[in-house]
Scaffold this active site. Structure first.
Site, short mmCIF file in Angstrom:
data_model
loop_
_atom_site.label_atom_id
_atom_site.label_comp_id
_atom_site.label_asym_id
_atom_site.label_seq_id
_atom_site.Cartn_x
_atom_site.Cartn_y
_atom_site.Cartn_z
N ASP A 99 -8.25 -5.41 -5.97
CA ASP A 99 -8.03 -4.18 -5.19
C ASP A 99 -8.49 -2.98 -6.01
O ASP A 99 -8.27 -2.90 -7.22
CB ASP A 99 -6.55 -4.03 -4.84
CG ASP A 99 -6.28 -2.87 -3.91
OD1 ASP A 99 -7.23 -2.43 -3.21
OD2 ASP A 99 -5.13 -2.40 -3.86
N SER A 108 0.82 -1.20 0.00
CA SER A 108 0.00 0.00 0.00
C SER A 108 0.86 1.26 0.00
O SER A 108 1.56 1.53 -0.98
CB SER A 108 -0.95 -0.04 1.20
OG SER A 108 -1.94 0.93 1.09
N HIS A 131 -6.47 -6.10 -1.81
CA HIS A 131 -5.36 -5.24 -1.40
C HIS A 131 -4.28 -6.01 -0.65
O HIS A 131 -3.10 -5.74 -0.79
CB HIS A 131 -5.92 -4.13 -0.52
CG HIS A 131 -4.96 -3.03 -0.20
ND1 HIS A 131 -4.50 -2.13 -1.14
CD2 HIS A 131 -4.37 -2.66 0.97
CE1 HIS A 131 -3.69 -1.27 -0.57
NE2 HIS A 131 -3.59 -1.57 0.71
#
Length: 504
Positions: free
Chosen positions: A424, A217, A481
């Protein structure tokens, strides 16, 4: 987890206009504008340094303190904390930077700790604890319910030694005194590079060992700068008679590396069948489509060509309201478009398991076992810090160009893996593929020429991959994610091949 502009827009947090990200060099502390050496002496008296030598020297009931004269501002506290994985030795500790204290976990490899590579892992946010990576994704145990940790067979320490670090200060069990804070990735990079050097100098068996820096991320911004700091620090370590860090690669999962590419990709993910059927209504999608060229131009002029803090902030606020807010209002999970968000996103990140992790880390017996500092007694554990996220957001840290660091690492022989779960939304594969194809480096022409091909695990398609030289881009089918959480078998296969230098 990425919580910056998306959540601040969603919760109507107003950015402070005119606050710019500090334009420090890699090796400044930000507060006192110290020189680029972090206090690293060109020549230090080797007689002043006695390495601890072996992890077996650490106590299981008290911290052992480690320093190095080349890094006078830094220290490391470390102890045995055998927990989570009964098959290996595990340790916890703090990286002490004067009034700043960063908490970390370290697990030895299940295969051959004396020879296997070393991985550094950080989660994103900015402001999210790496306990998410440890207890939910790729660590040796998972805390998925109220019953506490359970052995995780697909842990990344299957054949690697691995760190999980809560950074910057204010995240997880990390803390600070005297109002100290960190709000830019450049500031955080210096602390991590110094810690890595001290650890490898103290424990000789790791000297020269292959080292990989990985993150998820906001790790798409963290890891390129952290790895560059480690690489550039090596020259000064050699000059001081120390052993350089054998930085082999970086691995970035579902990263936010180029904001300009990512924000436009929100249209692709929500309004085209890039991964699944379109999720937003036609009117919203048409409006987004019409705004793409305007936002591309504005963001480029205000945030890239010339970093104008006020104009960049205005562009971000306007374009985010058009490309980000509609998806959040849909009720879908921004970390996995195949499912609804479970719980309030500000409380669970759409995954109730994060509450179980927090509850586990709030147990007094657990905190005592892993050596959480007494200053945190009575403070509930939080997976993500809103204050840290806001500080980075107000410094506009995310909107500085990070991909140039990837270029610099590639040109210096450091391998780079960009892997992305196909479901994601928040740091999606479309945006990541765009910036990897646009990246200016000596292998660009060959990389762009390569078509995406399937990669397999156990004879079945795991995703798609493109590779040229040291640069690899890969997708993982059906993952969101947090790829290791959704696809643990495929995730571990990917990492094992990467560490072995094999193609996916």
């Amino acid at each position: 987890m990425l919580l910056t502009h998306k959540l601040t827009v969603l919760f109507n947090v107003v950015a402070i206009a005119g606050v710019t990200a500090a334009q420090q060099q890699f090796f400044t502390t930000g507060k006192q504008n110290r020189p680029a050496t972090f206090g690293l002496y060109d020549n230090y008296d080797a007689g002043l340094f006695t390495p601890l030598e072996d992890l077996s020297m650490l106590s299981d009931d008290a911290y052992t303190h480690m320093t190095h004269p080349a890094f006078p501002r830094y220290g490391v506290r470390m102890k045995k904390s055998n927990f989570c994985d009964g098959t290996v030795n595990s340790y916890t500790g703090y990286i002490d930077v004067e009034a700043r204290h960063l908490f970390f976990y370290f697990f030895e490899s299940r295969s051959n700790p004396d020879k296997d590579d070393v991985i550094f892992w950080t989660n994103g946010g900015p402001g999210c604890s790496s306990s998410i990576g440890l207890f939910m994704e790729l660590g040796p145990c998972r805390v998925l319910d109220e019953h506490g940790p359970k052995f995780h067979h697909e842990s990344w320490n299957s054949n690697a030694n691995i760190f999980f670090v809560d950074q910057p200060i204010g995240v997880g069990f990390s803390y600070a005194e005297h109002g100290e804070s960190v709000s830019t990735t450049e500031e955080a990079a210096g602390d991590i590079a110094a810690f890595v050097a001290i650890f490898f100098e103290h424990f000789h068996k790791f000297k020269g060992r292959a080292f990989h820096m990985a993150g998820e991320s906001y790790g798409g911004r963290y890891i390129p700068l952290f790895a560059s700091a480690v690489h550039d620090q090596n020259a000064r370590m050699v000059a001081a008679g120390m052993t350089p860090i054998n930085l082999k690669s970086v691995m970035i999962g579902n990263g936010m590396t180029d904001f300009n590419s990512m924000i436009i990709s929100y249209y692709d993910m929500a309004c085209t069948p890039a991964s699944r059927s379109p999720s937003l209504d036609i009117n919203t999608c048409v409006r987004m489509k019409q705004l793409i060229p305007r936002c591309q131009k504005w963001l480029k002029e205000a945030c890239t060509d010339v970093f104008d803090a006020i104009n960049c902030n205005a562009a971000i606020t306007t374009c985010s309201s058009e490309f980000v807010v509609p998806f959040f209002l849909s009720g879908l999970n921004p970390y996995d478009i195949s499912r609804k968000c479970e719980g309030k996103i500000e409380e669970t990140l759409c995954y109730p398991v994060t509450k179980h992790i927090s509850n586990y880390l709030d147990r007094p017996s657990v905190r005592s076992q892993i050596g959480v500092d007494s200053s945190l007694i009575g403070k509930n554990f939080s997976s993500c810090s809103t204050d840290v996220g806001l500080a980075f957001h107000n410094a506009l840290d995310e909107y500085h160009e990070t991909q140039h660091y990837i270029t610099a690492l590639l040109e210096r022989g450091v391998r780079v893996l960009i892997y992305v779960g196909s479901y994601d939304w928040i740091c999606n594969w479309v945006g990541n593929e765009r910036w990897t194809l646009d990246l200016e480096w000596s292998g660009k022409e060959e990389f762009v020429k390569q078509g995406l091909r399937e990669w397999l695990v156990d004879g079945k398609r795991a995703g798609q991959v493109r590779k040229a030289g040291p640069f690899t881009f890969a997708t993982i089918d059906g993952a969101g994610h947090m790829v290791p959480y959704d696809k643990p078998v495929q995730s571990l296969a990917m990492v094992k091949r990467w560490l072995a230098g094999e193609e996916l």
